[in-house]
Design a protein around this motif. Sequence first.
Motif, short mmCIF file in Angstrom:
data_model
loop_
_atom_site.label_atom_id
_atom_site.label_comp_id
_atom_site.label_asym_id
_atom_site.label_seq_id
_atom_site.Cartn_x
_atom_site.Cartn_y
_atom_site.Cartn_z
N ASN A 1 0.83 -1.20 0.00
CA ASN A 1 0.00 0.00 0.00
C ASN A 1 0.87 1.25 0.00
O ASN A 1 1.92 1.29 0.64
CB ASN A 1 -0.93 0.03 1.21
N VAL A 2 0.42 2.27 -0.72
CA VAL A 2 1.10 3.56 -0.79
C VAL A 2 0.12 4.62 -0.31
O VAL A 2 -0.90 4.88 -0.96
CB VAL A 2 1.58 3.86 -2.22
N VAL A 3 0.40 5.23 0.83
CA VAL A 3 -0.48 6.20 1.46
C VAL A 3 0.09 7.59 1.24
O VAL A 3 1.21 7.88 1.64
CB VAL A 3 -0.65 5.92 2.96
N GLU A 4 -0.69 8.46 0.61
CA GLU A 4 -0.30 9.84 0.37
C GLU A 4 -1.01 10.75 1.37
O GLU A 4 -2.24 10.76 1.44
CB GLU A 4 -0.66 10.25 -1.06
N ILE A 5 -0.23 11.50 2.16
CA ILE A 5 -0.77 12.39 3.18
C ILE A 5 -0.57 13.83 2.70
O ILE A 5 0.56 14.32 2.66
CB ILE A 5 -0.08 12.18 4.54
N THR A 6 -1.65 14.48 2.31
CA THR A 6 -1.59 15.81 1.71
C THR A 6 -2.04 16.86 2.71
O THR A 6 -2.99 16.65 3.47
CB THR A 6 -2.46 15.87 0.45
#
Length: 348
Positions: A44-49
Amino acid sequence: MGDDEARSWIRGDETAKQMLSRVLKDRAFLLIPPLHRVPLRAGNVVEITGASTSAKTQILIQAAISCILPKTWNGIHYGGLGKLVLFLDLDCRFDVLRLSQMLKHRLLQANWLGNGAWWQLEESNVKSCKSAEEKTKTVFDEELYASCMKRFLYVRCYDSLELLSSLKYFTVLQTLHYRIQQQEACGSQVGVLMIDSIGAFHWTDRLSSSLALETHNRKSLSLTNVVETIVQELKKLLLVHSLVVLATKGTIYKEKYPANENNRKVSSNDHFSGNVASKAQQPPFREFMPSSWQAFVTHKIIIRKSADYQSLQTGQQNLLAYSLEWLQPQLSRIDRFIVDDSGIVIVS
């Protein structure tokens, strides 16, 4: 790395069966709040913007501490994963003292509570915690502290090409790969790869692309090509190690829609025009990363200052509240949290 060690790394030290057994085990795990709503699996690749100063790095540090801490130590439950963390600092502003402070606080609080379930504390309980003077009298395990810090592997990169070089040749796939193998021999596995922040070199890469047009060498310096290559190297790393990727990303453009939930109402014209569904699927910020990165991301989170911008009184501190919303997968619940000396505390 000596000659013998280099040769042993080139030859390899595991069979395909051993590699599969290592990669496929312990695939699902939950991180601590505020990343606890969705179970994360290896790959999984989690992007926190979020905008600048929206506690994105604090979230990474808290997740890193949860990863490098053991589950139990000398009969005390810390609730960690006991795994390695690879931290790629692209902002070049990482504060290792903050990591040390939060880790020591976690150790002290686990000893005080006796069960390590410190994230279950509510805001009212945070006020009743021991004073700083009382906490300093509590002795934490120095051996455990040193063991945890050794599981935190830090790399600083100053441009996209250096990041690519670190991933492809030196730090991650060779030097860090050797360090990882040494750590795994002692019972530790890679748990999380953290990138802070993935869009740090956006403007310099765009400038390089425009300069490349004048020298007729656009392909080698193209922003899209650089990001595509970085994504490919990250995919190779995910094939070798069973880990989760957490990447922060700043909002370099103004949000398209207001952050206040009360102002996020769709006009009557949108209802009649049938644009409600399409707007609901659009992110509340302008995307600037190339499509190769967007396709690589599996989970998306956005961090905002709390909708009412109300400060919360906790002890003697006046702390600003933040809201965390899952965009992919889309969840109805929005968590609200503050950041104090101990780390992130969920308040609603």
